[in-house]
Design an enzyme around this catalytic site. Structure first.
Site, mmCIF file in Angstrom:
data_model
loop_
_atom_site.group_PDB
_atom_site.id
_atom_site.type_symbol
_atom_site.label_atom_id
_atom_site.label_comp_id
_atom_site.label_asym_id
_atom_site.label_seq_id
_atom_site.Cartn_x
_atom_site.Cartn_y
_atom_site.Cartn_z
ATOM 1 N N HIS A 95 44.023 34.895 44.450
ATOM 2 C CA HIS A 95 45.484 34.831 44.328
ATOM 3 C C HIS A 95 45.932 33.378 44.477
ATOM 4 O O HIS A 95 45.361 32.620 45.259
ATOM 5 C CB HIS A 95 46.145 35.712 45.401
ATOM 6 N N GLU A 166 48.649 35.832 36.354
ATOM 7 C CA GLU A 166 49.852 35.583 37.155
ATOM 8 C C GLU A 166 50.199 34.099 37.065
ATOM 9 O O GLU A 166 49.680 33.290 37.856
ATOM 10 C CB GLU A 166 49.597 35.913 38.626
HETATM 11 P P1 PGA Z 1 56.008 38.619 42.893
HETATM 12 O O1 PGA Z 1 54.526 38.343 43.375
HETATM 13 O O2 PGA Z 1 56.011 39.990 42.244
HETATM 14 O O3 PGA Z 1 56.834 38.582 44.153
HETATM 15 O O4 PGA Z 1 56.374 37.560 41.935
HETATM 16 C C1 PGA Z 1 53.420 38.723 42.578
HETATM 17 C C2 PGA Z 1 52.137 38.299 43.205
HETATM 18 O O5 PGA Z 1 52.099 37.247 43.863
HETATM 19 O O6 PGA Z 1 51.119 39.008 43.080
#
Ligand code: PGA
Length: 250
Positions: A95, A166
């Site tokens: 992440h 992401e």
């Molecule tokens: P968010 O976070 O939905 O608050 O943007 C997503 C993540 O970090 O997995």
């Protein structure tokens, strides 16, 4: 209708009491409404004993972090051998918050990936470019560099691997990429995986994460190549997460 994966990342939020109430409410909702999609909760490790002790027949549990060894002198860490006792079967790796705040590099991420796969955990590998990389047209290069950890796996890996695209600039900002940009990244990921994993079409799924809400989830899930979503802030309130699950079935 295609099965989608709806995965909640609570990050560092909630007390045991709040977690119990949420998990019970989610179970009740899913028992009543039945979804063909797969729902996974990834709470902080401390909340796992509480959540795993309440009925959870309708959703699975995952971990946000672990150390890639069964036991040993690793102060403050937890192994999958320990976390398995709490019914966890998914593990988030790479992440962006762990990459930037805790300085996890690709070599540690590769070790975690191998260890999770050996332990038969379904891996949720997060990748994504920064705003600076996006602005310098480096998205594909950044994604391929992060995906390189897949080469540490045996080609014939059989546990499910979820690659969550992401973009760092979309996490917690309320800004999401254009649908074409998401589709393009899903294509890059599938193309890379095709070259590195023999069974990629059976074992690999691509997710989108970053500012997913009940209002945008249905259109994100319709983007070519998207098999599910990883949800941060909008998963923290039960009603908002339920709305995401409901809208994922549209
Ligand atoms: P968010 O976070 O939905 O608050 O943007 C997503 C993540 O970090 O997995």
């Amino acid at each position: 209708m295609k099965k989608q994966y709806i995965i909640a990342n609570w990050k560092m939020n909630k007390t045991p009491d709040e977690a119990r109430e949420y998990a019970c409410g989610l179970e009740q909702y899913l028992l009543k409404e039945q979804t063909h999609n797969t729902v996974v909760l990834c709470p902080p490790l401390l909340l796992l004993p509480t959540i795993s002790s309440v009925p959870h027949t309708q959703f699975s549990l995952g971990v946000q972090n672990f150390y890639p060894a069964d036991f040993g002198s690793f102060t403050g860490e937890h192994s999958l051998a320990m976390l398995r006792s709490f019914d966890t079967s998914y593990a988030i790796i790479g992440h962006s918050e762990r990459r930037t705040l805790f300085h996890e590099d690709n070599s540690l991420i590769a070790k975690k990936l191998q260890y999770a796969v050996q332990n038969q955990y379904a891996v949720i590998l997060c990748i994504g470019e920064s705003m600076e990389e996006k602005n310098s047209a480096m998205t594909q290069q950044c994604i391929y560099k992060q995906l390189h950890v897949l080469s540490s796996l045996p080609h014939d890996v059989t546990v499910p691997i979820y690659i969550a695209y992401e973009p760092v600039w979309a996490i917690g900002t309320g800004v999401i990429p254009q649908e074409e940009e998401i589709a393009q990244c899903m294509y890059y990921i599938k193309k890379y995986a095709e070259e590195h994993l023999d069974n990629y079409s059976e074992t690999m799924y691509t997710l989108y994460g970053g500012s997913v809400t009940q209002d945008n989830v249905a259109s994100i899930l319709q983007v070519e190549g998207v098999d599910g979503v990883l949800v941060g802030s909008a998963s923290l309130q039960l009603q908002s997460f339920i709305a995401i699950i409901r809208n994922s079935c549209i």
